[in-house]
Design a protein around this motif. Structure first.
Motif, PDB file in Angstrom:
ATOM      1  N   ALA A  48      53.595  45.703  38.026  1.00  0.00           N
ATOM      2  CA  ALA A  48      54.569  45.099  38.939  1.00  0.00           C
ATOM      3  C   ALA A  48      53.888  44.744  40.262  1.00  0.00           C
ATOM      4  O   ALA A  48      52.969  45.439  40.707  1.00  0.00           O
ATOM      5  CB  ALA A  48      55.724  46.049  39.195  1.00  0.00           C
ATOM      6  N   ALA A  49      54.318  43.673  40.882  1.00  0.00           N
ATOM      7  CA  ALA A  49      53.781  43.293  42.192  1.00  0.00           C
ATOM      8  C   ALA A  49      54.063  44.404  43.184  1.00  0.00           C
ATOM      9  O   ALA A  49      55.175  44.906  43.291  1.00  0.00           O
ATOM     10  CB  ALA A  49      54.435  41.995  42.653  1.00  0.00           C
ATOM     11  N   GLY A  50      52.999  44.839  43.857  1.00  0.00           N
ATOM     12  CA  GLY A  50      53.164  45.916  44.823  1.00  0.00           C
ATOM     13  C   GLY A  50      53.337  47.263  44.174  1.00  0.00           C
ATOM     14  O   GLY A  50      53.764  48.224  44.814  1.00  0.00           O
ATOM     15  N   ALA A  74      45.127  45.104  37.977  1.00  0.00           N
ATOM     16  CA  ALA A  74      46.296  44.350  38.446  1.00  0.00           C
ATOM     17  C   ALA A  74      46.518  43.088  37.634  1.00  0.00           C
ATOM     18  O   ALA A  74      47.647  42.627  37.477  1.00  0.00           O
ATOM     19  CB  ALA A  74      46.123  44.010  39.922  1.00  0.00           C
ATOM     20  N   SER A  75      45.432  42.530  37.089  1.00  0.00           N
ATOM     21  CA  SER A  75      45.539  41.310  36.275  1.00  0.00           C
ATOM     22  C   SER A  75      45.620  41.619  34.783  1.00  0.00           C
ATOM     23  O   SER A  75      45.621  40.706  33.964  1.00  0.00           O
ATOM     24  CB  SER A  75      44.317  40.414  36.525  1.00  0.00           C
ATOM     25  N   ARG A 110      53.141  44.008  32.292  1.00  0.00           N
ATOM     26  CA  ARG A 110      52.207  43.693  33.381  1.00  0.00           C
ATOM     27  C   ARG A 110      52.471  44.657  34.533  1.00  0.00           C
ATOM     28  O   ARG A 110      53.595  45.146  34.707  1.00  0.00           O
ATOM     29  CB  ARG A 110      52.438  42.266  33.895  1.00  0.00           C
TER      30      ARG A 110
END
Length: 235
Positions: A229-231, A188-189, A227
């Motif tokens: 994506a959030a969620g 995620a990072s 990156r």
């Protein structure tokens, strides 16, 4: 890792020998890209060019660029910009270069301290060259694998990678499957680097759960740093 102390001519001869032996072997599917080696000059095979590692412990190491179909080294300017985006210190990072070619992107990461770099390439002659470079650089963090880059990404543990490098042949159909597999493999990072002949947008990447973080156009090359994506779908 120690720097190579062998003379460029000896390494060049060994690379040519390895390429000649491997060229006759049948290759799995997939593509090729660009390469790397140490401060001691690594001369390119006759008729080919060379590029250099931009930074880190092997800075200015010359990498041979063999004459192979689809081999398109990432330009110096693009590699320099990419590692400025990422920061120069990649200590502890886990990386996978899915279409390694001459190894330039993956070896740049290893030169900057990445803890594990997997170079995946389908062309037998390029794999032989990568193995020679890995041995001469004593690059203990680097593992060379002959095979399909998309399959290697699919086999990676979910969210296990800090950096995925994707630079497939521009005339192929590997972009979407590679991005989908990378989105599952990257933490995620983490980051996914994509090199393509056209610009990818957030809309085009939405199905993969990735977003554009940085973009650069250099000639015919579009370089993207992506990156999760959030969620999104990555862990």
């Amino acid at each position: 890792m120690s720097r190579s102390t062998l003379r460029g001519g000896a390494i060049s001869a060994e690379i040519r020998k390895s390429q000649a032996a491997a060229a006759a072997a049948p290759a799995p599917k997939a593509g090729a890209k660009a390469g790397a080696k140490d401060k001691a000059a690594v001369a390119a095979p006759k008729g080919a060019g060379e590029i250099r590692i931009i930074g880190g412990q092997w800075k200015r190491t010359r990498l041979p660029v063999a004459q192979r179909p689809g081999l398109r080294p990432t330009p110096d300017r693009v590699r320099e910009t990419l590692f400025n985006w990422l920061g120069q210190d990649l200590a502890g990072w886990r990386c996978l270069d899915a279409f390694a070619g001459t190894g330039a992107l993956g070896l740049e990461a290893a030169s900057r301290g990445a803890a594990a770099v997997q170079l995946v390439e389908s062309d037998a002659a390029l794999v032989a060259q990568l193995n020679t470079l890995q041995q001469r650089l004593d690059a203990k963090a680097v593992r060379v694998q002959r095979g399909d880059g998309v399959a290697a990404l699919r086999q990676a543990a979910p969210a296990s990678l800090d950096l995925v490098l994707i630079d497939p042949p521009f005339d192929g159909q590997l972009f979407e499957p590679a991005l989908q597999a990378a989105a599952q493999a990257v933490a995620a990072s983490g980051y996914v680097y994509l090199e393509a002949p056209v610009a990818w947008t957030d809309e085009g990447l939405a199905a993969c759960g990735l977003t554009v973080y940085r973009h650069l156009k250099a000639g015919a090359v579009h370089a993207h740093l992506l990156r999760p994506a959030a969620g999104g779908t990555t862990g």
